[in-house]
Write a protein that holds these residues in place. Sequence first.
Motif, PDB file in Angstrom:
ATOM      1  N   GLU A  71      -3.614  12.814  -2.497  1.00 32.68           N
ATOM      2  CA  GLU A  71      -4.633  12.172  -1.651  1.00 32.68           C
ATOM      3  C   GLU A  71      -5.276  10.956  -2.324  1.00 32.68           C
ATOM      4  OE1 GLU A  71      -8.533  15.018  -2.525  1.00 32.68           O
ATOM      5  OE2 GLU A  71      -7.719  14.843  -0.487  1.00 32.68           O
ATOM      6  N   LEU A 110       4.531   5.704   2.051  1.00 33.13           N
ATOM      7  CA  LEU A 110       4.576   7.147   2.317  1.00 33.13           C
ATOM      8  C   LEU A 110       4.639   7.462   3.813  1.00 33.13           C
ATOM      9  CD1 LEU A 110       2.031   8.207  -0.427  1.00 33.13           C
ATOM     10  CD2 LEU A 110       4.336   9.155  -0.234  1.00 33.13           C
ATOM     11  N   GLU A 111       4.594   6.399   4.632  1.00 33.91           N
ATOM     12  CA  GLU A 111       4.482   6.599   6.080  1.00 33.91           C
ATOM     13  C   GLU A 111       5.542   7.552   6.638  1.00 33.91           C
ATOM     14  OE1 GLU A 111       2.854   3.268   8.492  1.00 33.91           O
ATOM     15  OE2 GLU A 111       4.944   3.252   9.204  1.00 33.91           O
ATOM     16  N   TRP A 166      -1.685   1.061  -4.520  1.00 35.45           N
ATOM     17  CA  TRP A 166      -0.643   0.099  -4.176  1.00 35.45           C
ATOM     18  C   TRP A 166       0.469   0.122  -5.223  1.00 35.45           C
ATOM     19  CZ3 TRP A 166      -5.860  -0.537  -4.037  1.00 35.45           C
ATOM     20  CH2 TRP A 166      -6.435  -0.879  -2.799  1.00 35.45           C
ATOM     21  N   SER A 215       0.840  -1.199   0.000  1.00 34.29           N
ATOM     22  CA  SER A 215       0.000   0.000   0.000  1.00 34.29           C
ATOM     23  C   SER A 215       0.876   1.251   0.000  1.00 34.29           C
ATOM     24  CB  SER A 215      -0.887  -0.028   1.240  1.00 34.29           C
ATOM     25  OG  SER A 215      -1.457   1.251   1.421  1.00 34.29           O
ATOM     26  N   LEU A 230      -3.601   7.791  -1.042  1.00 35.12           N
ATOM     27  CA  LEU A 230      -3.611   7.514   0.406  1.00 35.12           C
ATOM     28  C   LEU A 230      -4.899   6.818   0.843  1.00 35.12           C
ATOM     29  CD1 LEU A 230      -2.126  10.961   1.482  1.00 35.12           C
ATOM     30  CD2 LEU A 230      -0.935   8.749   1.401  1.00 35.12           C
ATOM     31  N   ASP A 231      -4.887   6.385   2.090  1.00 38.02           N
ATOM     32  CA  ASP A 231      -6.077   5.790   2.711  1.00 38.02           C
ATOM     33  C   ASP A 231      -6.552   4.527   2.013  1.00 38.02           C
ATOM     34  OD1 ASP A 231      -6.126   7.861   4.591  1.00 38.02           O
ATOM     35  OD2 ASP A 231      -7.240   9.155   3.200  1.00 38.02           O
ATOM     36  N   GLY A 232      -5.609   3.668   1.700  1.00 40.21           N
ATOM     37  CA  GLY A 232      -5.979   2.362   1.157  1.00 40.21           C
ATOM     38  C   GLY A 232      -6.491   2.411  -0.267  1.00 40.21           C
ATOM     39  N   LYS A 233      -6.163   3.462  -1.014  1.00 40.16           N
ATOM     40  CA  LYS A 233      -6.684   3.588  -2.377  1.00 40.16           C
ATOM     41  C   LYS A 233      -5.679   3.183  -3.449  1.00 40.16           C
ATOM     42  CE  LYS A 233      -8.334   7.955  -2.183  1.00 40.16           C
ATOM     43  NZ  LYS A 233      -8.543   8.546  -0.843  1.00 40.16           N
ATOM     44  N   ASP A 279       0.176   3.772   1.543  1.00 44.16           N
ATOM     45  CA  ASP A 279       0.181   4.247   2.933  1.00 44.16           C
ATOM     46  C   ASP A 279       1.451   3.785   3.636  1.00 44.16           C
ATOM     47  OD1 ASP A 279      -2.353   5.544   2.862  1.00 44.16           O
ATOM     48  OD2 ASP A 279      -3.327   3.589   2.991  1.00 44.16           O
ATOM     49  N   VAL A 280       1.860   2.559   3.352  1.00 46.19           N
ATOM     50  CA  VAL A 280       3.088   2.024   3.955  1.00 46.19           C
ATOM     51  C   VAL A 280       4.306   2.769   3.412  1.00 46.19           C
ATOM     52  CG1 VAL A 280       4.564  -0.018   4.120  1.00 46.19           C
ATOM     53  CG2 VAL A 280       2.069  -0.255   4.331  1.00 46.19           C
TER      54      VAL A 280
END
Lengths: 198, 248
Positions: A122, A97-98, A130, A92, A125-128, A94-95
């Motif tokens: 955006e 970009l953490e 990979w 993801s 982000l938020d699980g959108k 999200d991982v």
Amino acid sequence: MAIVTPGFRGRGRSDDRVPPGQYLVEDFPVLSAGPTPRVPLDRWQFSIVTETGLQSSWSWDELQALPASSPTVDIHCVTQWSKLATTWKGVSLDVLLEDVDTAADYVLVHSYGGYTTNLPLEDLLDGKAWVAYEFDGEPLAPDHGGPARLLVPHLYFWKSAKWVQRLELRLDDTPGFWEQLGYHEYGDPWREQRYAGD
Amino acid sequence: MARAALRGGLSVAVARRWLEARVVDARAETPTARTLVLDVPGWPGHLPGQHLTVRLTSPDGYSAQRSYSIATPDSGARVELTVQLVPEGEVSEFLVTGVQVGDAFEVRGPVGGWFVWRAEDPAPLLLVAGGSGIVPLMAVVREHRRLLAPQPLELVVSVRSPEDLYYAGELAGLPGVTVVHTRRAPEGSGRPPARLSAPELAAVVARLPEQPRAYVCGPTGFVEAVADALVALGLDPAEVRTERFGPS
Ligand SMILES: Cc1cc2nc3c(=O)[nH]c(=O)nc-3n(C[C@H](O)[C@H](O)[C@H](O)COP(=O)(O)OP(=O)(O)OC[C@H]3O[C@@H](n4cnc5c(N)ncnc54)[C@H](O)[C@@H]3O)c2cc1C
């Protein structure tokens, strides 16, 4: 008003999961602008570069070591095919970009081979989104963007850059390859944002 | 790849309006493909290699859209498409066997700013088509002839059998055309049926005086194989443009 063509019936309306103007396929069509780049895994690298020039990079083995997810998603190509319930494996955003510190609102995605595409940060982000390296339980084939591609299923599939190499985080938006050639900046399939101005 | 070319000023507007296209002529191209000649008032013009979107709407309001390459260079309101019958295909079946001269539907375009040929480009042309992939390349061939353009041009067309060759009469008289048969060759042909090979491609490339710009169009497997072979022959990947359609 649409022109009605006598004699044309079509196959009929498809279900709610298919955006307007799309039709379903069972196979997996390929569309790209040039030859398939082939990147040996020992030289493969994925990077995120911030607006201040700070770079985070992952080798192939480092990417594989990150926690992976297996999204099952519907995908929609601007050439009008949609494919339901495709299964992928990847990391993801999200991982990835953490730990990246940024004030950027936009991303310009760069691929091996020179392809680019832009999207708002955006939307990653938020699980959108990979970085995907498996499709249907198999390593992602080169013609589908292997070894790894971006997967952003809620936008037309040209945003899901094949052979992804680098995300350039930017304060301003700048059009990528197809966007400079008249395609829509954003590319929402549900709003049929195919071409600039749609 | 993309960047360099874009700096050269490739920017292409896509027409946003749906336009009425009336079928003014139709002819069988092969037993399973048909050319439709459309009259499209307001057509903005196009470059060889571009495609358009066809929208068919049924009396109950259902509509379907598909992309089709434009087979002819820009000539005002006239636009020609060649459509291959895909068995059970929603749109192609109607365009090949249903639509009549006098009927109308909608089109939007032109679309595609990458797989295009601009006559100012001095590079020699290498066009490689598999099956219906000949359609956009034929627009290039026809524009090249219309302009008596000086760039050397080689066209390679791969078809299953002689009946499957589109524009056969027109291609028969042209120099620089190589037809390859994969399943059944014509009587008396010296070449047994086989897929287009890398040495055959190399021989065609060798006839061109310098590195060509290549345009490859056809089913995915064909495009993959040809594009890879051209890169292996030393062509710069940035000079190999591809368009894939048909079964993947
Ligand atoms: C840029 C571009 C340019 C193109 N240019 C051309 C061109 O010049 N000429 C040309 O002929 N084509 C061209 N195409 C292809 C064209 O857009 C269509 O994909 C093609 O005509 C098939 O559309 P269809 O509606 O007839 O088939 P579809 O109905 O979309 O069917 C596609 C496939 O799915 C199968 N299928 C459909 N429904 C079912 C079902 N219910 N059950 C089982 N199988 C099913 C069909 O058998 C077929 O194999 C181009 C495509 C692109 C992207």
